[in-house]
Write a protein that holds these residues in place. Structure first.
Motif, PDB file in Angstrom:
ATOM      1  N   ASP A  29      14.946 -20.066 -11.430  1.00 46.48           N
ATOM      2  CA  ASP A  29      16.191 -19.939 -12.193  1.00 46.48           C
ATOM      3  C   ASP A  29      17.411 -20.081 -11.288  1.00 46.48           C
ATOM      4  OD1 ASP A  29      17.672 -19.651 -14.513  1.00 46.48           O
ATOM      5  OD2 ASP A  29      17.886 -17.480 -14.253  1.00 46.48           O
ATOM      6  N   VAL A  30      17.369 -21.096 -10.417  1.00 51.69           N
ATOM      7  CA  VAL A  30      18.500 -21.415  -9.528  1.00 51.69           C
ATOM      8  C   VAL A  30      19.051 -22.770  -9.938  1.00 51.69           C
ATOM      9  CG1 VAL A  30      19.223 -21.869  -7.153  1.00 51.69           C
ATOM     10  CG2 VAL A  30      17.496 -20.121  -7.613  1.00 51.69           C
ATOM     11  N   PRO A  31      20.351 -22.888 -10.186  1.00 52.57           N
ATOM     12  CA  PRO A  31      20.912 -24.187 -10.578  1.00 52.57           C
ATOM     13  C   PRO A  31      20.807 -25.214  -9.454  1.00 52.57           C
ATOM     14  CG  PRO A  31      22.656 -22.570 -10.245  1.00 52.57           C
ATOM     15  CD  PRO A  31      21.374 -21.820 -10.177  1.00 52.57           C
ATOM     16  N   VAL A  32      20.559 -26.457  -9.845  1.00 52.71           N
ATOM     17  CA  VAL A  32      20.436 -27.569  -8.901  1.00 52.71           C
ATOM     18  C   VAL A  32      21.551 -28.575  -9.175  1.00 52.71           C
ATOM     19  CG1 VAL A  32      18.984 -29.473  -8.095  1.00 52.71           C
ATOM     20  CG2 VAL A  32      17.932 -27.285  -8.738  1.00 52.71           C
ATOM     21  N   THR A  33      22.292 -28.925  -8.146  1.00 47.74           N
ATOM     22  CA  THR A  33      23.286 -29.996  -8.254  1.00 47.74           C
ATOM     23  C   THR A  33      22.768 -31.197  -7.470  1.00 47.74           C
ATOM     24  OG1 THR A  33      24.554 -29.211  -6.334  1.00 47.74           O
ATOM     25  CG2 THR A  33      25.180 -28.359  -8.497  1.00 47.74           C
ATOM     26  N   GLN A  34      23.223 -32.373  -7.857  1.00 45.63           N
ATOM     27  CA  GLN A  34      22.640 -33.605  -7.313  1.00 45.63           C
ATOM     28  C   GLN A  34      23.726 -34.588  -6.922  1.00 45.63           C
ATOM     29  OE1 GLN A  34      19.108 -34.715  -7.141  1.00 45.63           O
ATOM     30  NE2 GLN A  34      20.168 -36.237  -5.874  1.00 45.63           N
ATOM     31  N   THR A  35      23.584 -35.160  -5.727  1.00 45.44           N
ATOM     32  CA  THR A  35      24.419 -36.286  -5.307  1.00 45.44           C
ATOM     33  C   THR A  35      23.493 -37.441  -4.969  1.00 45.44           C
ATOM     34  OG1 THR A  35      26.199 -34.895  -4.423  1.00 45.44           O
ATOM     35  CG2 THR A  35      26.062 -37.143  -3.597  1.00 45.44           C
ATOM     36  N   PHE A  36      23.769 -38.629  -5.521  1.00 48.19           N
ATOM     37  CA  PHE A  36      22.937 -39.796  -5.219  1.00 48.19           C
ATOM     38  C   PHE A  36      23.534 -40.663  -4.107  1.00 48.19           C
ATOM     39  CE2 PHE A  36      21.701 -39.029  -9.733  1.00 48.19           C
ATOM     40  CZ  PHE A  36      20.363 -38.755  -9.501  1.00 48.19           C
ATOM     41  N   THR A  70      15.183 -38.759  -3.445  1.00 48.05           N
ATOM     42  CA  THR A  70      13.996 -38.132  -2.858  1.00 48.05           C
ATOM     43  C   THR A  70      14.232 -36.642  -2.629  1.00 48.05           C
ATOM     44  OG1 THR A  70      14.745 -38.819  -0.651  1.00 48.05           O
ATOM     45  CG2 THR A  70      13.139 -40.234  -1.768  1.00 48.05           C
ATOM     46  N   SER A  71      15.397 -36.298  -2.109  1.00 53.35           N
ATOM     47  CA  SER A  71      15.724 -34.882  -1.927  1.00 53.35           C
ATOM     48  C   SER A  71      15.802 -34.168  -3.267  1.00 53.35           C
ATOM     49  CB  SER A  71      17.059 -34.745  -1.182  1.00 53.35           C
ATOM     50  OG  SER A  71      16.967 -35.297   0.122  1.00 53.35           O
ATOM     51  N   GLY A  72      16.266 -34.879  -4.300  1.00 48.71           N
ATOM     52  CA  GLY A  72      16.349 -34.288  -5.629  1.00 48.71           C
ATOM     53  C   GLY A  72      14.981 -33.929  -6.182  1.00 48.71           C
ATOM     54  N   LEU A  73      14.012 -34.820  -6.010  1.00 49.33           N
ATOM     55  CA  LEU A  73      12.655 -34.520  -6.481  1.00 49.33           C
ATOM     56  C   LEU A  73      12.081 -33.303  -5.767  1.00 49.33           C
ATOM     57  CD1 LEU A  73      11.144 -38.128  -6.689  1.00 49.33           C
ATOM     58  CD2 LEU A  73      11.769 -36.638  -8.594  1.00 49.33           C
ATOM     59  N   ALA A  74      12.291 -33.236  -4.447  1.00 51.61           N
ATOM     60  CA  ALA A  74      11.790 -32.090  -3.685  1.00 51.61           C
ATOM     61  C   ALA A  74      12.498 -30.802  -4.096  1.00 51.61           C
ATOM     62  CB  ALA A  74      11.980 -32.342  -2.188  1.00 51.61           C
ATOM     63  N   ALA A  75      13.810 -30.881  -4.323  1.00 52.81           N
ATOM     64  CA  ALA A  75      14.582 -29.697  -4.692  1.00 52.81           C
ATOM     65  C   ALA A  75      14.162 -29.163  -6.058  1.00 52.81           C
ATOM     66  CB  ALA A  75      16.072 -30.026  -4.693  1.00 52.81           C
ATOM     67  N   VAL A  76      13.953 -30.054  -7.025  1.00 53.85           N
ATOM     68  CA  VAL A  76      13.530 -29.626  -8.362  1.00 53.85           C
ATOM     69  C   VAL A  76      12.162 -28.935  -8.294  1.00 53.85           C
ATOM     70  CG1 VAL A  76      12.769 -30.466 -10.621  1.00 53.85           C
ATOM     71  CG2 VAL A  76      14.904 -31.308  -9.633  1.00 53.85           C
ATOM     72  N   ALA A  77      11.259 -29.506  -7.482  1.00 56.31           N
ATOM     73  CA  ALA A  77       9.935 -28.888  -7.321  1.00 56.31           C
ATOM     74  C   ALA A  77      10.052 -27.515  -6.656  1.00 56.31           C
ATOM     75  CB  ALA A  77       9.035 -29.799  -6.490  1.00 56.31           C
ATOM     76  N   GLY A  78      10.902 -27.422  -5.655  1.00 58.27           N
ATOM     77  CA  GLY A  78      11.065 -26.156  -4.946  1.00 58.27           C
ATOM     78  C   GLY A  78      11.739 -25.084  -5.775  1.00 58.27           C
ATOM     79  N   ASP A  82      13.971 -16.317   0.486  1.00 58.20           N
ATOM     80  CA  ASP A  82      15.431 -16.272   0.644  1.00 58.20           C
ATOM     81  C   ASP A  82      16.040 -17.098  -0.493  1.00 58.20           C
ATOM     82  OD1 ASP A  82      18.032 -16.059   1.561  1.00 58.20           O
ATOM     83  OD2 ASP A  82      17.795 -17.567   3.145  1.00 58.20           O
ATOM     84  N   ARG A  83      16.199 -16.467  -1.640  1.00 59.09           N
ATOM     85  CA  ARG A  83      16.623 -17.163  -2.856  1.00 59.09           C
ATOM     86  C   ARG A  83      18.080 -17.612  -2.747  1.00 59.09           C
ATOM     87  NH1 ARG A  83      19.184 -16.238  -7.606  1.00 59.09           N
ATOM     88  NH2 ARG A  83      18.305 -17.175  -9.525  1.00 59.09           N
ATOM     89  N   PRO A  84      18.331 -18.908  -2.864  1.00 58.22           N
ATOM     90  CA  PRO A  84      19.723 -19.390  -2.835  1.00 58.22           C
ATOM     91  C   PRO A  84      20.424 -19.140  -4.168  1.00 58.22           C
ATOM     92  CG  PRO A  84      18.221 -21.224  -3.124  1.00 58.22           C
ATOM     93  CD  PRO A  84      17.364 -20.002  -2.968  1.00 58.22           C
ATOM     94  N   ASP A  85      21.745 -19.178  -4.137  1.00 60.33           N
ATOM     95  CA  ASP A  85      22.528 -19.095  -5.374  1.00 60.33           C
ATOM     96  C   ASP A  85      22.686 -20.468  -6.020  1.00 60.33           C
ATOM     97  OD1 ASP A  85      23.180 -16.264  -5.172  1.00 60.33           O
ATOM     98  OD2 ASP A  85      24.444 -16.833  -3.473  1.00 60.33           O
ATOM     99  N   ILE A  86      22.681 -21.502  -5.182  1.00 60.23           N
ATOM    100  CA  ILE A  86      22.885 -22.867  -5.661  1.00 60.23           C
ATOM    101  C   ILE A  86      22.133 -23.807  -4.732  1.00 60.23           C
ATOM    102  CG2 ILE A  86      25.008 -23.215  -4.317  1.00 60.23           C
ATOM    103  CD1 ILE A  86      24.588 -24.490  -7.911  1.00 60.23           C
ATOM    104  N   ILE A  87      21.611 -24.890  -5.300  1.00 63.71           N
ATOM    105  CA  ILE A  87      20.913 -25.914  -4.516  1.00 63.71           C
ATOM    106  C   ILE A  87      21.662 -27.228  -4.703  1.00 63.71           C
ATOM    107  CG2 ILE A  87      18.763 -27.201  -4.229  1.00 63.71           C
ATOM    108  CD1 ILE A  87      17.362 -24.694  -5.510  1.00 63.71           C
ATOM    109  N   GLU A 130      30.215 -23.040  -8.597  1.00 62.40           N
ATOM    110  CA  GLU A 130      30.484 -21.847  -9.416  1.00 62.40           C
ATOM    111  C   GLU A 130      30.315 -22.156 -10.903  1.00 62.40           C
ATOM    112  OE1 GLU A 130      33.635 -19.541  -6.443  1.00 62.40           O
ATOM    113  OE2 GLU A 130      34.387 -20.840  -8.061  1.00 62.40           O
ATOM    114  N   ALA A 131      30.759 -23.329 -11.317  1.00 59.70           N
ATOM    115  CA  ALA A 131      30.598 -23.728 -12.713  1.00 59.70           C
ATOM    116  C   ALA A 131      29.121 -23.894 -13.077  1.00 59.70           C
ATOM    117  CB  ALA A 131      31.347 -25.025 -12.989  1.00 59.70           C
ATOM    118  N   ALA A 132      28.341 -24.445 -12.144  1.00 60.18           N
ATOM    119  CA  ALA A 132      26.905 -24.607 -12.385  1.00 60.18           C
ATOM    120  C   ALA A 132      26.210 -23.254 -12.489  1.00 60.18           C
ATOM    121  CB  ALA A 132      26.272 -25.434 -11.275  1.00 60.18           C
ATOM    122  N   CYS A 133      26.625 -22.317 -11.650  1.00 60.30           N
ATOM    123  CA  CYS A 133      26.041 -20.971 -11.699  1.00 60.30           C
ATOM    124  C   CYS A 133      26.412 -20.248 -12.992  1.00 60.30           C
ATOM    125  CB  CYS A 133      26.506 -20.151 -10.498  1.00 60.30           C
ATOM    126  SG  CYS A 133      25.814 -20.692  -8.918  1.00 60.30           S
ATOM    127  N   ALA A 134      27.627 -20.506 -13.479  1.00 62.49           N
ATOM    128  CA  ALA A 134      28.091 -19.833 -14.696  1.00 62.49           C
ATOM    129  C   ALA A 134      27.347 -20.349 -15.923  1.00 62.49           C
ATOM    130  CB  ALA A 134      29.583 -20.051 -14.864  1.00 62.49           C
TER     131      ALA A 134
END
Length: 367
Positions: free
Chosen positions: A111-118, A98-106, A87-92, A363-367
């Motif tokens: 080719d899905v953009p990843v956004t990060q909040t610390f 810790t969630s960021g490391l897991a998300a980048v690995a996943g 189930d491919r997401p459009d944005i992560i 949307e900007a990250a996807c673009a």
């Protein structure tokens, strides 16, 4: 959009993530992925229209610190990679390093953009956060102060978007039930009782405020207050200063009771040494209650000094007392700050506004 949120099980963080996810779910499909922290509950639960919570069964089913989660991150990442191939997401959107490391690995190879909040810069893990900040398609800061910390960390300025922490402007509003109070003017502190959160500053300020009461809501459950060290320190301080008869410790208050408690106050004083989210001040503002807040962190964004609230440096009881005196005995000022604060909270910090700004970042990250 098909939005994947990767989050830890931190209580305050979970509440904010769930609140904005519900708002996003009105127009988008949101799945929140979180490592299971208790043995109960279904693997997959629909928590709101458009919002699904998926538990990842990796590691012990209990709360773990960030460092204790690290050994399980490869397995969490592998689980996410398998799910996202189905189930491919459009944005992560990852919350915490810790969630960021897991998300980048996943997300590897998808080719899905990843956004990060610390949420806050972790001094002990700066190198990891710097690497994640440079790897992410966008890093989302909650305030200008957090943006500055990220830039100092080494995250490119053009890669940072500021989206503030939101509040529930339906629950926190001017109209509603009001907690009972006596004839004294009331100051209110909501939050932990530790020294760095500012309750001690307000107790000291009470010396110069005549017949004013201070209600403190926070800390442990009421039945555990007697054995709590922070509560005992506050009581001892109030006794030493001769203001113990005007200080009331309520202990932890149910979240549903906070709005009516805020509406009973003549002013809410929130003067921590750090204000990552500034939520207490925002919720008070939304209730139309004037705020005295420390001039730090998110408060510098939400409060226009003298217009939507009053700012004071932290750990300054004499200056806090002076501002409180001006405010408590000037009903015109209280009314003006109350109305202006409520308007700013409602227009800038509602979950609807926050979700709209997040979607623009996505949307900007996807673009």
């Amino acid at each position: 959009m098909n939005i994947a949120i990767v989050a830890s099980s931190n209580g305050n963080q979970r509440h904010r993530i769930m609140s904005v996810a519900r708002e996003l779910g009105r127009e988008h499909h949101v799945t929140i992925y979180s490592r299971r922290d208790d043995a109960e509950g279904k693997p997959r639960t629909r928590v709101a229209p458009g919002v699904t919570l998926e538990h990842i069964d990796v590691g012990p089913a209990c709360d773990l610190s960030a460092d204790d989660v690290v050994p399980y991150l490869n397995d969490v990442g592998a689980h996410l990679k398998k799910r996202w191939r189905q189930d491919r997401p459009d944005i992560i959107h990852a919350h915490s390093w810790t969630s960021g490391l897991a998300a980048v690995a996943g997300a590897k190879g998808l080719d899905v953009p990843v956004t990060q909040t610390f949420h806050t810069v972790d001094i002990a893990h700066q190198k990891l956060e710097r690497a994640l900040g440079r790897r992410a398609n966008a890093v989302i800061a909650g305030s200008g102060d957090e943006e500055s910390a990220l830039i100092r960390l080494g995250v490119p300025r053009h890669n940072i978007a500021i989206v503030p922490y939101g509040i529930d402007t339906e629950r926190f509003q001017r109209r509603g039930a009001v907690a009972t109070k006596g004839s004294r003017k009331r100051l209110l502190h909501v939050g932990p009782l530790s020294t760095e959160r500012g309750a001690h500053t307000i107790v000291r300020a009470l010396q110069g405020l005549g017949d004013v009461e201070l209600v403190i809501a926070g800390g442990p459950d009421p039945e555990e207050l007697e054995n709590d060290q922070d509560a005992q320190r506050l009581r001892d301080l109030a006794e030493q200063l001769g203001v113990a008869d005007r200080v009331t410790l309520l202990g932890q208050v149910k979240r549903t009771s906070v709005p009516k408690l805020m509406r009973s106050a003549d002013a809410v004083v929130s003067v921590p040494r750090e204000a990552v989210t500034g939520i207490v001040a925002l919720e008070a503002m939304a209730c139309g209650v004037p705020v005295i807040a420390s001039a730090v962190g998110a408060h510098l964004d939400s409060i226009v000094d003298g217009v939507t609230g009053l700012l004071v440096p932290p750990d300054q009881p004499a200056r806090t007392a002076r501002l409180a005196r001006e405010l408590l005995w000037d009903p015109t000022l209280r009314t003006a700050l109350g109305y202006a604060g409520a308007d700013r909270a409602r227009s800038r910090y509602s979950w609807e506004r926050v979700s709209q700004e997040l979607v623009r970042v996505y949307e900007a990250a996807c673009a």
